[in-house]
Design an enzyme around this catalytic site. Structure first.
Site, short mmCIF file in Angstrom:
data_model
loop_
_atom_site.label_atom_id
_atom_site.label_comp_id
_atom_site.label_asym_id
_atom_site.label_seq_id
_atom_site.Cartn_x
_atom_site.Cartn_y
_atom_site.Cartn_z
N GLU A 15 4.64 -17.12 0.07
CA GLU A 15 4.31 -16.63 -1.27
C GLU A 15 5.01 -17.41 -2.37
O GLU A 15 5.17 -16.92 -3.49
CB GLU A 15 4.68 -15.14 -1.35
N SER A 186 2.51 -9.03 0.87
CA SER A 186 1.32 -9.46 0.13
C SER A 186 0.13 -9.83 1.00
O SER A 186 -0.59 -10.78 0.71
CB SER A 186 1.67 -10.64 -0.79
N TYR A 255 -3.22 -11.92 -5.96
CA TYR A 255 -2.42 -12.75 -6.83
C TYR A 255 -3.12 -13.99 -7.40
O TYR A 255 -2.66 -14.54 -8.39
CB TYR A 255 -1.18 -13.25 -6.05
N ARG A 295 6.28 -0.62 -6.19
CA ARG A 295 4.87 -0.24 -6.29
C ARG A 295 4.52 0.46 -4.99
O ARG A 295 4.81 -0.04 -3.90
CB ARG A 295 3.99 -1.48 -6.47
N ASP A 297 1.61 2.09 -2.55
CA ASP A 297 0.19 1.91 -2.29
C ASP A 297 -0.34 2.98 -1.34
O ASP A 297 0.29 3.27 -0.31
CB ASP A 297 -0.08 0.54 -1.68
N GLU A 310 2.11 1.38 1.91
CA GLU A 310 3.38 0.64 1.88
C GLU A 310 4.05 0.79 0.53
O GLU A 310 3.43 1.19 -0.46
CB GLU A 310 3.15 -0.83 2.19
N ASN A 312 6.17 -1.69 -2.08
CA ASN A 312 6.49 -3.09 -2.38
C ASN A 312 7.65 -3.09 -3.38
O ASN A 312 7.48 -2.67 -4.52
CB ASN A 312 5.26 -3.80 -2.96
N GLY A 316 4.26 -7.99 -7.59
CA GLY A 316 3.87 -9.15 -8.37
C GLY A 316 3.89 -8.89 -9.86
O GLY A 316 3.66 -7.77 -10.32
#
Length: 361
Positions: A15, A186, A255, A295, A297, A310, A312, A316
């Site tokens: 990433e 990601s 992304y 974040r 999800d 998940e 994060n 991003g």
């Protein structure tokens, strides 16, 4: 005197380029009335660099490293500093790090441990929260044992690679299933499996990124996400919705490809369900020992049940990233979001130092 933020970007994971895009956006969104900001780049070999020239909006990563000098960070007289590795001279000092290295070595607790050992304040969760949330298997077991709904799954270690059969997997999880490296972020290395041939190739792909692989039931429904901000007193954003234009919300869609998915903020879901999801996100944030930000999800099924997918811990910050967008819809601008994240980092650092002082007495 203004607080100086050191944004650390790049890294050795897959990433790397996305990290650079996040760093560029953060760099230009920082409130210059309150903060000075520098960029510290980690190349794909893991070497740290500093380049004092970075005024262009979408800086070219290759150009940055080609004209940068190798550096290391240190703490001298209780002040974080950047040191030239060739001359061993201090280049400048800074106050707080905003680490935006996505994936392995950046959001798995590795970088956080380095910064903590140097007594350097940093944005985002501490070592344990970062490590826990990076490992999908550990996260799911903690959430499940806390009564938070998760998709059914099987974990396979590399030495068990040939013991897991397609038949055993489908008997428990059905089809389709998703195969994921446990410690890659990601959607890197993630595959959707619909038959035995794709199962074999998906397992091979996932093991390229990790020694432990998660096989997970496919959940049909809306992909919804919310953001959390805070250390002890937590703010949770409105719920946003991902509307993929492709088979699933891939790395590129998250992304890179602005056409890979549409972001609907706020999500078009029942208000009661949205509030329940937000409360579940707060619980998950605490269960996984997170601080600063995350974040969270979810998948929301048509029958209005949901599973947490998940957390994060370094989401991003690109121009198509959900985390800043859901907080913007909540009433916190991109610049104010960065300001609050930095303030939270400094607050936690002070608390940790006070605790260490107390323990020494």
């Amino acid at each position: 005197m203004k607080t100086r933020i050191a944004i650390i970007f790049g890294g050795k994971s897959a990433e790397h380029e996305v990290s650079a895009r996040s760093a560029s956006n953060i760099y230009h969104a920082v409130d210059r009335k309150k903060f000075d900001v520098i960029l510290i780049g980690v190349d794909k070999a893991g070497v740290w660099h500093y380049n004092s020239i970075h005024s262009h909006t979408d800086f070219n990563v290759e150009e940055y490293f080609n004209s940068a000098i190798p550096v290391r960070i240190d703490n001298i007289e209780n002040k974080p500093v950047l040191v030239d590795k060739n001359t061993h001279q201090v280049i400048l000092s800074f106050d707080v790090v905003f680490p935006i290295i996505h994936g392995t070595f950046g959001e798995d607790g590795t970088l956080q441990g380095l910064l903590k050992s140097l007594n350097v304040p940093f944005v985002g969760p501490d070592v344990i929260g970062s490590a826990v949330c990076m490992d999908k298997d550990v996260t799911k077991r903690l959430l499940r044992d806390s009564g938070i709904p998760v998709a059914d799954f099987i974990t396979v270690y590399r030495n068990e690679r040939h013991d897991i059969s397609f038949g055993k997997v489908t008997e428990k999880l059905g089809l389709p299933v998703f195969v994921k490296p446990c410690n890659a972020g990601s959607s890197v290395g993630v595959s959707k499996v619909t038959d035995e041939t794709s199962f074999t190739s998906a397992i091979d792909m996932a093991f390229k990124f990790d020694d432990k692989v998660l096989i997970e039931e496919a959940v049909t429904g809306k992909e919804v996400e919310c953001g959390i901000l805070g250390n002890d007193d937590l703010q949770v954003s409105v719920v946003g919705e991902i509307v993929p234009t492709k088979d699933f919300y891939s790395y590129e869609a998250k992304y890179i490809d602005a056409e890979g998915a549409k972001l609907r903020v706020p999500a078009e879901i029942d208000a009661r369900i949205a509030d329940e999801i937000r409360q579940t996100a707060l619980k998950a944030f605490r269960v996984t020992c997170c601080k600063g930000m995350a974040r969270v999800d979810f998948f929301l099924r048509n029958d209005q049940t949901y599973v947490l997918n998940e957390l994060n811990t370094l989401p991003g910050f690109t121009e198509i990233s959900m985390y800043p967008k859901v907080f913007e819809s909540t009433g916190i601008s991109y610049a104010d979001l960065i300001t609050q994240l930095v303030e939270l980092a400094l607050e936690r650092h002070r608390q940790n130092n006070e605790l260490q002082t107390t323990l020494k007495v």
